[in-house]
Design an enzyme around this catalytic site. Structure first.
Site, PDB file in Angstrom:
ATOM      1  N   HIS A 131       0.835  -1.211   0.000  1.00 26.09           N
ATOM      2  CA  HIS A 131       0.000   0.000   0.000  1.00 26.09           C
ATOM      3  C   HIS A 131       0.867   1.257   0.000  1.00 26.09           C
ATOM      4  O   HIS A 131       1.002   1.946   1.013  1.00 26.09           O
ATOM      5  CB  HIS A 131      -0.953  -0.010   1.192  1.00 26.09           C
ATOM      6  CG  HIS A 131      -2.103  -0.946   1.009  1.00 26.09           C
ATOM      7  ND1 HIS A 131      -2.832  -1.467   2.053  1.00 26.09           N
ATOM      8  CD2 HIS A 131      -2.675  -1.447  -0.119  1.00 26.09           C
ATOM      9  CE1 HIS A 131      -3.791  -2.258   1.579  1.00 26.09           C
ATOM     10  NE2 HIS A 131      -3.697  -2.271   0.267  1.00 26.09           N
ATOM     11  N   SER A 152       5.347   0.112   4.469  1.00 28.55           N
ATOM     12  CA  SER A 152       5.371   0.105   2.995  1.00 28.55           C
ATOM     13  C   SER A 152       5.891   1.421   2.419  1.00 28.55           C
ATOM     14  O   SER A 152       5.734   1.687   1.232  1.00 28.55           O
ATOM     15  CB  SER A 152       3.949  -0.173   2.474  1.00 28.55           C
ATOM     16  OG  SER A 152       3.005   0.646   3.135  1.00 28.55           O
ATOM     17  N   CYS A 199       3.116 -12.076   2.419  1.00 34.28           N
ATOM     18  CA  CYS A 199       4.110 -12.049   3.499  1.00 34.28           C
ATOM     19  C   CYS A 199       4.009 -13.346   4.301  1.00 34.28           C
ATOM     20  O   CYS A 199       2.897 -13.771   4.663  1.00 34.28           O
ATOM     21  CB  CYS A 199       3.859 -10.856   4.409  1.00 34.28           C
ATOM     22  SG  CYS A 199       4.971 -10.858   5.843  1.00 34.28           S
ATOM     23  N   SER A 235      -2.806   0.423   6.411  1.00 38.19           N
ATOM     24  CA  SER A 235      -3.311   0.191   7.768  1.00 38.19           C
ATOM     25  C   SER A 235      -2.255   0.557   8.804  1.00 38.19           C
ATOM     26  O   SER A 235      -2.523   1.279   9.766  1.00 38.19           O
ATOM     27  CB  SER A 235      -3.719  -1.285   7.928  1.00 38.19           C
ATOM     28  OG  SER A 235      -4.037  -1.570   9.264  1.00 38.19           O
ATOM     29  N   ASN A 236      -1.018   0.086   8.603  1.00 37.03           N
ATOM     30  CA  ASN A 236      -0.029   0.328   9.655  1.00 37.03           C
ATOM     31  C   ASN A 236       0.353   1.794   9.766  1.00 37.03           C
ATOM     32  O   ASN A 236       0.669   2.286  10.844  1.00 37.03           O
ATOM     33  CB  ASN A 236       1.174  -0.612   9.516  1.00 37.03           C
ATOM     34  CG  ASN A 236       2.085  -0.249   8.373  1.00 37.03           C
ATOM     35  OD1 ASN A 236       2.953   0.586   8.534  1.00 37.03           O
ATOM     36  ND2 ASN A 236       1.891  -0.868   7.206  1.00 37.03           N
ATOM     37  N   THR A 286      -2.513  -8.510  10.849  1.00 38.52           N
ATOM     38  CA  THR A 286      -1.140  -8.299  11.331  1.00 38.52           C
ATOM     39  C   THR A 286      -0.797  -6.842  11.625  1.00 38.52           C
ATOM     40  O   THR A 286       0.195  -6.575  12.295  1.00 38.52           O
ATOM     41  CB  THR A 286      -0.133  -8.806  10.277  1.00 38.52           C
ATOM     42  OG1 THR A 286      -0.397  -8.125   9.046  1.00 38.52           O
ATOM     43  CG2 THR A 286      -0.215 -10.297  10.087  1.00 38.52           C
ATOM     44  N   GLU A 338      -5.953  -7.792   3.431  1.00 35.33           N
ATOM     45  CA  GLU A 338      -5.460  -8.917   4.242  1.00 35.33           C
ATOM     46  C   GLU A 338      -6.621  -9.676   4.888  1.00 35.33           C
ATOM     47  O   GLU A 338      -6.611 -10.915   4.944  1.00 35.33           O
ATOM     48  CB  GLU A 338      -4.504  -8.400   5.323  1.00 35.33           C
ATOM     49  CG  GLU A 338      -3.928  -9.539   6.157  1.00 35.33           C
ATOM     50  CD  GLU A 338      -3.082  -9.067   7.332  1.00 35.33           C
ATOM     51  OE1 GLU A 338      -2.382  -8.050   7.192  1.00 35.33           O
ATOM     52  OE2 GLU A 338      -3.135  -9.723   8.376  1.00 35.33           O
TER      53      GLU A 338
HETATM   54  S1  SF4 Z   1       3.644  -5.223   7.819  1.00 34.73           S
HETATM   55 FE1  SF4 Z   1       4.095  -7.181   8.841  1.00 34.73          FE
HETATM   56  S2  SF4 Z   1       2.670  -8.652   7.944  1.00 34.73           S
HETATM   57 FE2  SF4 Z   1       2.679  -6.844   6.601  1.00 34.73          FE
HETATM   58  S3  SF4 Z   1       4.233  -7.320   5.047  1.00 34.73           S
HETATM   59 FE3  SF4 Z   1       5.283  -6.250   6.704  1.00 34.73          FE
HETATM   60  S4  SF4 Z   1       6.089  -7.877   8.058  1.00 34.73           S
HETATM   61 FE4  SF4 Z   1       4.524  -8.777   6.742  1.00 34.73          FE
END
Ligand code: SF4
Length: 300
Positions: free
Chosen positions: A41, A262, A96, A219-220, A162, A126
């Site tokens: 993303h 990302s 992943c 998301s992260n 995750t 995901e």
């Molecule tokens: S954020 Fe975590 S789950 Fe997603 S690709 Fe990276 S290591 Fe893998």
């Protein structure tokens, strides 16, 4: 102005692997290479790969028969593999390994007779991939948790997306455990998510404002912004230096910068250049040394 850079930040091992897989496909199989869903993303990463001959599509149905397709890092449901097989596609799976682990847990616990509950965001790629692996109920980690209407002694296995907020996930899991007496909890939040959130909490204690560099649909990245804000400082998620607003920076002496799993470091560098700080330092919170092996097709 002073800038403090959070460490760790930026690319995780799953993203490095996914990008490398597309690049190796372009070299080995020649363009066009189709990519189902954005490989990760981040629009900068997606555009850079498209300029080399990758074509991003949303569904398998858009891909001409007999083509090569890379399935994105977020993971895919078995239906997509079946549709690809029906179109005679060569599939290279860039899921992943930490997402694959969640898929395997869902299959295992379902086959053992447990009811599976996934904590995650409805509609996220995901979550779509994980929910295709086995029957399961989805519980949102943020809103008022709507729990399945099962008997309270139903054996359940709790899995998670995750890339959620560590704190929101703990709250959601606790609600589920209060409702179901026989609940097995897996900690599926990945190391990159956990470490970046831990680092941004420490960063927020030392700065007047936090900038999270990354995509709006990541998301992260969104969770990093929320975590910083909950720790008492204004926090903004920006794709690039162009998104910075002057009014955010008025009276700000110390800016903390982090970036999602990302986000390429070049975008962080561009933001730093635009801010023209007098001083830059790094807050090292956790060392990372995670790497993942490539799929079989690219192992020497
Ligand atoms: S954020 Fe975590 S789950 Fe997603 S690709 Fe990276 S290591 Fe893998």
């Amino acid at each position: 102005m002073e800038i403090i850079l959070s460490s760790p930040r930026g690319f995780c091992a799953g993203v490095v692997r996914a990008i490398e897989i597309v690049e190796l496909c372009l070299q080995k199989f020649r363009p066009p290479i189709y990519v189902k869903h954005e490989i990760v993303h981040n629009p900068y990463v997606v555009k850079a790969l498209e300029e080399k001959g990758a074509i991003t599509v949303d569904t398998v149905e858009e891909i001409p028969p007999n083509s090569t397709v890379v399935f994105s890092a977020h993971g895919s449901p078995p239906d997509d593999f079946q549709k690809a097989h029906d179109r005679n596609l060569r599939v290279i799976d860039a899921t992943c390994p930490l997402v694959t682990r969640v898929h395997n847990e869902a299959i295992k616990y379902n086959s053992e007779g447990k009811r599976v509950i996934l904590v995650g965001h409805r509609g996220h790629a995901e979550v779509n991939g994980t929910m295709g692996q086995a029957p399961m109920a989805l519980v949102d980690d943020t809103g008022p948790a709507e729990l399945p209407n099962w008997d309270s002694d139903t054996p359940v296995a709790i899995l998670t997306q995750t890339t959620l907020s560590v704190d929101d996930t703990a709250r959601a899991v606790s609600k589920i455990q209060n409702r179901f007496t026989d609940a097995l909890v897996r900690n599926d939040l990945c190391y990159a998510t956990t470490n970046r959130q831990e680092a941004v909490k420490k960063l927020a204690e030392q700065v007047d404002m936090v900038l999270v560099i990354g995509a709006q649909n990541s998301s992260n990245c969104n969770r990093l912004r929320e975590v910083a804000e909950r720790h008492g400082v204004p926090a903004y998620l920006v794709n690039s230096a162009e998104d910075l607003k002057d009014e955010w920076l008025a009276d700000i002496m110390k800016v903390g910068i982090t970036s999602g799993a990302s986000t390429p470091e070049v975008l962080v560098d561009q933001v730093i250049s635009k801010l023209k700080p007098n001083k830059i330092s790094t807050l090292n919170v956790i060392e990372e040394d995670v790497t993942f092996v490539l799929p079989q097709e690219f192992r020497k």
